[in-house]
Design a protein around this motif. Sequence first.
Motif, PDB file in Angstrom:
ATOM      1  N   ASP A 348       0.811  -1.223   0.000  1.00 47.97           N
ATOM      2  CA  ASP A 348       0.000   0.000   0.000  1.00 47.97           C
ATOM      3  C   ASP A 348       0.841   1.268   0.000  1.00 47.97           C
ATOM      4  OD1 ASP A 348      -2.426  -1.422   0.056  1.00 47.97           O
ATOM      5  OD2 ASP A 348      -2.260  -1.698   2.210  1.00 47.97           O
ATOM      6  N   VAL A 350       3.012   4.344  -1.305  1.00 48.62           N
ATOM      7  CA  VAL A 350       2.838   5.145  -2.518  1.00 48.62           C
ATOM      8  C   VAL A 350       4.148   5.867  -2.837  1.00 48.62           C
ATOM      9  CG1 VAL A 350       0.373   5.464  -2.185  1.00 48.62           C
ATOM     10  CG2 VAL A 350       1.965   7.118  -1.184  1.00 48.62           C
ATOM     11  N   ARG A 481       4.657   5.418   3.308  1.00 50.75           N
ATOM     12  CA  ARG A 481       3.830   4.363   3.897  1.00 50.75           C
ATOM     13  C   ARG A 481       3.185   4.851   5.199  1.00 50.75           C
ATOM     14  NH1 ARG A 481       7.220   0.884   7.182  1.00 50.75           N
ATOM     15  NH2 ARG A 481       5.870  -0.847   6.569  1.00 50.75           N
ATOM     16  N   ARG A 490      -3.279   7.873   6.898  1.00 50.26           N
ATOM     17  CA  ARG A 490      -3.309   8.045   5.452  1.00 50.26           C
ATOM     18  C   ARG A 490      -4.090   9.288   5.095  1.00 50.26           C
ATOM     19  NH1 ARG A 490      -2.001   4.743   1.597  1.00 50.26           N
ATOM     20  NH2 ARG A 490      -1.877   2.972   3.010  1.00 50.26           N
TER      21      ARG A 490
END
Length: 491
Positions: A348, A350, A481, A490
């Motif tokens: 996950d 990016v 992350r 996030r």
Amino acid sequence: MADGSLVLAVDQGTSSTKALLVDAGGQVVARAVAPLSERQPQPGWVEQDAVELWQSVRAAVASCVDPALAHRIEAVGLSTQRESLVLWDRRTGEPLGPLVSWQDQRTNGACHELAAAGSGPLVRAISGMPLDPMFSALKAGWLLDTYDPQRRRAKAGELCLGTVDSWLLSRFGGEHVTEVGNASRTQLLNSDTRRWDERLLDLFAVPAAVLPRVVASCGDFPAVRGLAPVPDGTPVRAVLGDSHAAMFAHAGWRPGVVKATYGTGSSVMAIGDGGDSPRLCRTVAWDVTGPVLAVEGNIRATGRTLSWLADLFGVDVQVLLDEAAHAAGPVQIVPAFGGLGAPWWDPDAVAVLSGMTLATRRGDLAAAALHAIAHQIEDVVAVLEATVGEVRLLLCDGGLTRSARLMQTQADVSGRRVGRSAEQDLSCLGAADAAGLAAGLWSLPDLERRLRPTDEYHPSTDHVARAAERTRWHDAVDRARPAAVPGRRRS
């Protein structure tokens, strides 16, 4: 070995297929390369055409081998990209769909579901690898769900499912087989017994009848057919995964040696069983004179980082390497284009690009890309050292190692002695070394005596500067992350 004997090695990689002819002294007498395309039909999906891949092998061999020399080839060795998967019809030999690349992320959702169900510890304990979309097992499920959802044809033995080594060997005819090191990368093999594991097959819904027979690296392979100008019937003496082949060419069985291959992604590998390290993979390196285990960290984007920048600016990668040689600055790139591999294993994560100002230029971005590559390698090497013992020498190979700036950056970032192989195509040479060994054309002591020379690089920065740069890098990784870092959320 007869003076006139030759060994043909083929390295089927992600972006190209390479072929080498090697003589009795281990010297390369001819080489060729054939490019290979990939497609990205959706974000996160990466595919190749299995038929085009086979044609690239034929093209590379045809360009490499002078027909006048073909009769002198006594052994063929194959080195192949790993984890990528093909599903084909056993009777016709035709692929049912695309080759799903090791880079592909389409199974990320299925990976999360299995992790949420608590399957991760079982998968790691048996296969030696974490749940991650990179490995073949989830790709196998996707291919079967798409082309044989009821598993009727798979259970009946009408279909073949295999990694690239298995696909290429099937073009020669004979039994459906795969080499043990490649099989260990599927996440369906028990790394201790080196057999397909029923618990993993059930978990990933892969019928045993669709899988190839697992053989040793110098095992019973079908002989060459349809690979002109090589005569039909020329024996295939060795098959290795590409990273494993590079390790073999480095004589990586020597203590204190860690190998880093700089390709589209990177494999950082050392011989050892690795215990139960949660941040590395346990894999079968090869079975040449007996099975050998290795500990490995896989990085998704190293060379891909530079090729992405080159595509973005419409220039050749070499232009970026040249410009980076004179650039420095605060720019940071974390190339988590498809998540992060070892040692983070965070699908996950990016991609992050930070530290830019109006003064930032292309050379600064190129330098940041080189530093990102070096930091990712060192992240894995540091964990390897804690797992298998002191790293005395980091041996580097692959196309990017032609950049002296990258090699010096690696030494500076790591604070280690770095050796760059004088021969970039070590995966090909490792396949040749293993094939000649299996054919009785030379011995392991012969291989150690004729190790290819390396250029050495030593750290030029002090510990304080190195520690500060490593801290800045890990801060950037934390930004990539956020869901995995305590105190962050996030956005």
